[in-house]
Design a protein around this motif. Structure first.
Motif, short mmCIF file in Angstrom:
data_model
loop_
_atom_site.label_atom_id
_atom_site.label_comp_id
_atom_site.label_asym_id
_atom_site.label_seq_id
_atom_site.Cartn_x
_atom_site.Cartn_y
_atom_site.Cartn_z
N GLU A 1 44.70 -66.70 30.12
CA GLU A 1 44.59 -67.98 29.43
C GLU A 1 44.46 -67.75 27.94
OE1 GLU A 1 41.65 -71.84 29.61
OE2 GLU A 1 42.47 -71.03 31.48
N LEU A 2 45.09 -68.62 27.18
CA LEU A 2 45.10 -68.51 25.72
C LEU A 2 44.65 -69.83 25.11
CD1 LEU A 2 45.88 -67.11 23.02
CD2 LEU A 2 48.21 -67.99 23.39
N ASP A 3 43.77 -69.73 24.14
CA ASP A 3 43.32 -70.90 23.39
C ASP A 3 43.41 -70.56 21.91
OD1 ASP A 3 42.40 -73.39 22.83
OD2 ASP A 3 40.29 -72.92 23.17
N VAL A 4 44.00 -71.43 21.14
CA VAL A 4 44.20 -71.21 19.70
C VAL A 4 43.29 -72.14 18.93
CG1 VAL A 4 45.86 -71.18 17.81
CG2 VAL A 4 46.60 -70.55 20.11
N ILE A 5 42.49 -71.58 18.03
CA ILE A 5 41.56 -72.37 17.22
C ILE A 5 41.90 -72.14 15.75
CG2 ILE A 5 39.14 -72.76 16.65
CD1 ILE A 5 38.40 -71.63 19.36
N ARG A 6 42.17 -73.21 15.03
CA ARG A 6 42.46 -73.10 13.61
C ARG A 6 41.19 -72.86 12.81
NH1 ARG A 6 46.51 -74.45 10.74
NH2 ARG A 6 45.05 -75.28 9.18
N ASP A 7 41.36 -72.20 11.69
CA ASP A 7 40.25 -72.01 10.77
C ASP A 7 39.85 -73.36 10.19
OD1 ASP A 7 38.36 -71.11 9.04
OD2 ASP A 7 39.73 -70.05 7.68
N ARG A 8 38.59 -73.75 10.34
CA ARG A 8 38.14 -75.07 9.90
C ARG A 8 37.65 -75.08 8.45
NH1 ARG A 8 34.85 -77.34 15.24
NH2 ARG A 8 36.57 -77.00 16.73
N ASN A 9 37.55 -73.91 7.85
CA ASN A 9 37.05 -73.86 6.47
C ASN A 9 38.12 -74.27 5.45
OD1 ASN A 9 34.48 -72.95 7.24
ND2 ASN A 9 35.23 -70.84 7.37
N SER A 10 39.36 -73.99 5.73
CA SER A 10 40.44 -74.34 4.80
C SER A 10 41.71 -74.64 5.59
CB SER A 10 40.70 -73.21 3.80
OG SER A 10 41.12 -72.03 4.48
N LEU A 11 42.48 -75.62 5.12
CA LEU A 11 43.73 -75.96 5.80
C LEU A 11 44.76 -74.87 5.60
CD1 LEU A 11 44.05 -79.77 4.92
CD2 LEU A 11 43.22 -78.74 7.03
N TYR A 12 44.82 -74.31 4.38
CA TYR A 12 45.77 -73.24 4.08
C TYR A 12 45.29 -72.52 2.83
CZ TYR A 12 47.51 -76.00 0.16
OH TYR A 12 47.60 -76.67 -1.03
N ARG A 13 45.97 -71.43 2.50
CA ARG A 13 45.70 -70.73 1.25
C ARG A 13 46.98 -70.03 0.81
NH1 ARG A 13 41.60 -66.16 3.73
NH2 ARG A 13 43.14 -64.97 4.94
N GLU A 14 47.04 -69.77 -0.51
CA GLU A 14 48.20 -69.10 -1.08
C GLU A 14 47.87 -67.63 -1.32
OE1 GLU A 14 49.83 -70.97 -4.48
OE2 GLU A 14 49.83 -72.99 -3.60
N THR A 15 48.79 -66.77 -0.92
CA THR A 15 48.62 -65.33 -1.13
C THR A 15 49.11 -64.93 -2.52
OG1 THR A 15 50.77 -64.75 -0.24
CG2 THR A 15 48.96 -65.00 1.35
N ASN A 16 48.84 -63.69 -2.89
CA ASN A 16 49.29 -63.19 -4.19
C ASN A 16 50.81 -63.14 -4.29
OD1 ASN A 16 46.63 -62.81 -5.00
ND2 ASN A 16 46.57 -60.69 -4.21
N GLU A 17 51.47 -63.06 -3.12
CA GLU A 17 52.93 -63.03 -3.12
C GLU A 17 53.53 -64.44 -3.13
OE1 GLU A 17 51.03 -61.52 -0.90
OE2 GLU A 17 51.22 -59.40 -1.51
#
Length: 479
Positions: free
Chosen positions: A369-385
């Protein structure tokens, strides 16, 4: 509206009571029941089933499978191990199917043969007979137990009562330890309990179920069957005229009464006597204290003790057996019992269907069984690239009892990059929390919310193709 409803006049049933002038009155509901020992074919059959299920109950928690307890219902870990099958809270539907199959099996058996579950396999009946056996061995026969209770307390009465209750408590304690051993490792439970090192919940559970067993089988006995168990109340909804139940043949037995043993049946009939000699043994051997000659009663548990007692009397009188027997209302009326009838066939069809669905549910069950949980601290972030990154936690549940290796992949979004180790190892019956990230060039995104799918597949067993997928969202609101 003026049409009258026809009324059927029913003659009142004549209830036969034991003659209080000839017999002692120990059979009222509020009196203690002194059950008399009985022997016969049904008693031997009941003892066989009782010992069979008692042995299974006592031995199953000690069995080992793959180096661990074969049956362990670990409530604290929310995991039920039943040999090779491991059930989790997510498998609640499977447990529901098991209960449904058990319920319809009970309905089918009850429709066919009455309350044989109560008389032959119910734990309350089994433990009551065990306690009665100790009572007979220590205090004596039914007559001796009555006389013992009428006596004032002396040394002989004290040690017999003490020994009896000590045996009852010992049986209750062993029963409780075995029962709790289904929910916690039983080998450690026995050692820890008798060395006073077991935990609070284990010790409390053992003491609680010891008290329940001692009270139910030692003191309450027939009260559990007649006043507490709901099965006695709704069983009549499953009965019909062709249901096999323990019944008394009043046409053959009445009028009852004593007679000379040398008399033949013809001589008794000339005197207006039936085959019942009114010995009252059928009442004395009944664990619920009823008189089966009064007709079908909800207190009857179909144990067949009265059948064996009556057959023994008929044999001594040189009468045909079967005055009390497992029969149906149809047969008592002179007809032939219909085995295959709509009600019974209906229960059988539903039982087979439910059993098939249960087997199908087990066979098609995916041990992953697999359950996916999103990070609740931030919707997204930008990398150095300059990539847009979303962070997730994958909960990988290995439902099997063997250690497994899995490969993690992602699909559904072109150009997405998987950041993290995609090979994981999960122990049997464990849950792995695995953090991963997905990154993508924002120019490849066409929407603020995109759907992606994580896939986990088994890789260490080439003979089994097991994989699960779970969809989630990739977010970039500033698009």
């Amino acid at each position: 509206m003026s049409e009258r409803i026809p009324v059927k006049v029913i003659s009142p049933v004549k209830v036969h009571r034991p003659d209080s002038d000839k017999h002692d009155n120990h059979y009222t509901p509020r009196s203690r029941i002194y059950v008399r020992a009985v022997s016969g074919a049904l008693e031997n059959f009941r003892r066989f089933f009782g010992l069979l299920f008692l042995g299974a109950f006592a031995l199953l928690p000690w069995l080992q499978f793959n180096g661990q307890q074969a049956i362990l219902l670990d409530i604290g870990s929310q995991r039920f191990n039943i040999f090779a099958l491991t059930l989790w809270p997510q498998d609640l539907t499977l447990l529901a199917w098991i209960f449904i199959v058990a319920a319809f099996a009970l309905f089918f058996i009850t429709t066919f043969a009455g309350r044989v579950w109560c008389g032959f396999m119910c734990p309350q009946t089994t433990w009551t007979y065990i306690y009665t056996w100790f009572e007979e061995k220590i205090e004596g026969s039914r007559h001796q137990r009555i006389k013992l209770d009428e006596r004032k307390m002396n040394a002989d009465k004290f040690w017999r009562k003490f020994l009896k209750h000590f045996a009852w408590v010992a049986v209750a304690l062993l029963t409780s330890l075995t029962f709790v051993g289904y929910f916690t490792p039983i080998d450690l439970l026995f050692v820890d309990f008798f060395t006073f090192s077991s935990g609070f919940w284990a010790s409390s559970s053992v003491c609680f179920f010891t008290l329940c067993t001692y009270g139910n089988a030692g003191w309450m006995r027939e009260i559990m069957c007649t006043h507490i168990c709901p099965y006695a109340r709704f069983q009549s909804a499953m009965f019909d005229k062709d249901t096999f139940t323990v019944a008394y043949n009043a046409k053959r037995g009445e009028h009852r009464g004593p007679r000379a043993r040398k008399n033949t049946q013809e001589q008794n009939q000339q005197q207006g006597l039936g085959d019942c000699i009114d010995c009252n043994l059928c009442v004395q051997v009944c664990p619920t204290g009823i008189d089966i000659r009064n007709g079908l009663q909800y207190e009857c548990i179909n144990c067949g003790a009265c059948v064996d007692a009556c057959n023994g009397v008929m044999e001594k009188m040189n009468y045909p057996k079967g005055l009390i027997s497992f029969t149906s209302e149809t047969e008592l009326a002179g007809g032939t019992t219909k085995i295959f009838r709509p009600k019974l066939i209906g229960y059988a069809v539903v039982l087979v269907l439910m059993t098939g669905l249960l087997v199908l549910e087990i066979m098609t069950r995916v041990p992953l069984e697999l359950d996916v949980i999103r990070d609740r601290n931030s919707l997204y972030r930008e990398t150095n690239e300059g990539l847009i990154e979303n962070v997730y936690t994958l909960k990988v549940l290995n439902k099997s009892q063997q250690d497994q290796s899995y490969r993690i992949s992602v699909a559904g979004l072109d150009g997405v990059q998987f950041i993290g180790d995609n090979l994981v190892h999960v122990a049997g019956g464990e849950v792995l929390n695995w953090p991963v990230s997905l990154a993508i060039d924002p120019n490849k995104l066409s929407d603020t919310v995109s759907e992606v799918k994580f896939k986990v597949e088994l890789i260490n067993d080439p003979l089994n193709t097991i994989e699960v997928q779970q969809a989630t969202k990739f977010l970039y609101p500033d698009l």
